[in-house]
Scaffold this motif. Sequence first.
Motif, PDB file in Angstrom:
ATOM      1  N   PRO A 218       0.786  -1.233   0.000  1.00  9.91           N
ATOM      2  CA  PRO A 218       0.000   0.000   0.000  1.00  9.91           C
ATOM      3  C   PRO A 218       0.818   1.284   0.000  1.00  9.91           C
ATOM      4  O   PRO A 218       0.404   2.276  -0.581  1.00  9.91           O
ATOM      5  CB  PRO A 218      -0.828  -0.099   1.287  1.00  9.91           C
ATOM      6  CG  PRO A 218      -0.857  -1.540   1.619  1.00  9.91           C
ATOM      7  CD  PRO A 218       0.416  -2.123   1.083  1.00  9.91           C
ATOM      8  N   LYS A 219       1.994   1.281   0.631  1.00  8.83           N
ATOM      9  CA  LYS A 219       2.753   2.533   0.707  1.00  8.83           C
ATOM     10  C   LYS A 219       3.289   2.966  -0.651  1.00  8.83           C
ATOM     11  O   LYS A 219       3.698   4.109  -0.808  1.00  8.83           O
ATOM     12  CB  LYS A 219       3.867   2.441   1.736  1.00  8.83           C
ATOM     13  CG  LYS A 219       4.978   1.494   1.411  1.00  8.83           C
ATOM     14  CD  LYS A 219       5.992   1.491   2.534  1.00  8.83           C
ATOM     15  CE  LYS A 219       7.113   0.532   2.245  1.00  8.83           C
ATOM     16  NZ  LYS A 219       8.086   0.525   3.317  1.00  8.83           N
ATOM     17  N   ASN A 220       3.240   2.085  -1.648  1.00 10.73           N
ATOM     18  CA  ASN A 220       3.682   2.464  -2.989  1.00 10.73           C
ATOM     19  C   ASN A 220       2.584   3.177  -3.781  1.00 10.73           C
ATOM     20  O   ASN A 220       2.840   3.709  -4.844  1.00 10.73           O
ATOM     21  CB  ASN A 220       4.154   1.245  -3.776  1.00 10.73           C
ATOM     22  CG  ASN A 220       5.458   0.714  -3.255  1.00 10.73           C
ATOM     23  OD1 ASN A 220       6.188   1.400  -2.542  1.00 10.73           O
ATOM     24  ND2 ASN A 220       5.758  -0.520  -3.578  1.00 10.73           N
ATOM     25  N   TYR A 221       1.365   3.165  -3.258  1.00  8.13           N
ATOM     26  CA  TYR A 221       0.261   3.818  -3.965  1.00  8.13           C
ATOM     27  C   TYR A 221       0.153   5.264  -3.515  1.00  8.13           C
ATOM     28  O   TYR A 221      -0.022   5.552  -2.343  1.00  8.13           O
ATOM     29  CB  TYR A 221      -1.062   3.100  -3.695  1.00  8.13           C
ATOM     30  CG  TYR A 221      -2.233   3.825  -4.317  1.00  8.13           C
ATOM     31  CD1 TYR A 221      -2.379   3.879  -5.692  1.00  8.13           C
ATOM     32  CD2 TYR A 221      -3.172   4.474  -3.541  1.00  8.13           C
ATOM     33  CE1 TYR A 221      -3.422   4.553  -6.281  1.00  8.13           C
ATOM     34  CE2 TYR A 221      -4.229   5.157  -4.112  1.00  8.13           C
ATOM     35  CZ  TYR A 221      -4.345   5.190  -5.480  1.00  8.13           C
ATOM     36  OH  TYR A 221      -5.385   5.871  -6.055  1.00  8.13           O
ATOM     37  N   ASN A 222       0.260   6.172  -4.455  1.00 13.87           N
ATOM     38  CA  ASN A 222       0.066   7.579  -4.126  1.00 13.87           C
ATOM     39  C   ASN A 222      -0.847   8.267  -5.130  1.00 13.87           C
ATOM     40  O   ASN A 222      -0.995   9.470  -5.099  1.00 13.87           O
ATOM     41  CB  ASN A 222       1.402   8.324  -3.992  1.00 13.87           C
ATOM     42  CG  ASN A 222       2.238   8.254  -5.238  1.00 13.87           C
ATOM     43  OD1 ASN A 222       1.724   8.063  -6.335  1.00 13.87           O
ATOM     44  ND2 ASN A 222       3.536   8.383  -5.087  1.00 13.87           N
TER      45      ASN A 222
END
Length: 158
Positions: free
Chosen positions: A132-136
């Motif tokens: 999830p932290k790669n989704y921006n």
Amino acid sequence: SEHQGDLSGSTLMRDFPTIIINLQTQIDSLLHENKDGRSLISRLKINTEKLEKNFSMQSDFFLAEPIYIALQLYGYAGDAYKLVNEVLIPKARGLGINLHEALMIEAGLDNGGLNDVVKRIPDEILRLFSVPKNYNGIAIAKTDKIIKIAKDFIGYDD
């Protein structure tokens, strides 16, 4: 009367000066220096450990949108929004897994052709769902645009 026109948006226009004044007040507060000569914004600290913990607890919410958009783009015939919010999120929470894992389990059950749709989603997108932290989304582009507008407004040159 010619002075009575369409009133749509008139409330916003009446409140716009107040919005600008409040924004300026907030900016002044952030930049105001204390007795040591340090502004509030320079004294702010980021607790990355707590940020990571909070993010991991809420990451399903971040991924819900790109998952249902991908499902729609790659041919899911059902209501992708409903699938994500009423099936995948409860399943992920109930099993203590992430949303990507819940999607893969549900796809394995082959409900409504979901398995075929998931197979059409490119691997790089599926990998995004597992981290999830790669989704921006478009946050970086929006931030850059806002910074440019602000710099233009105040006449700031690099």
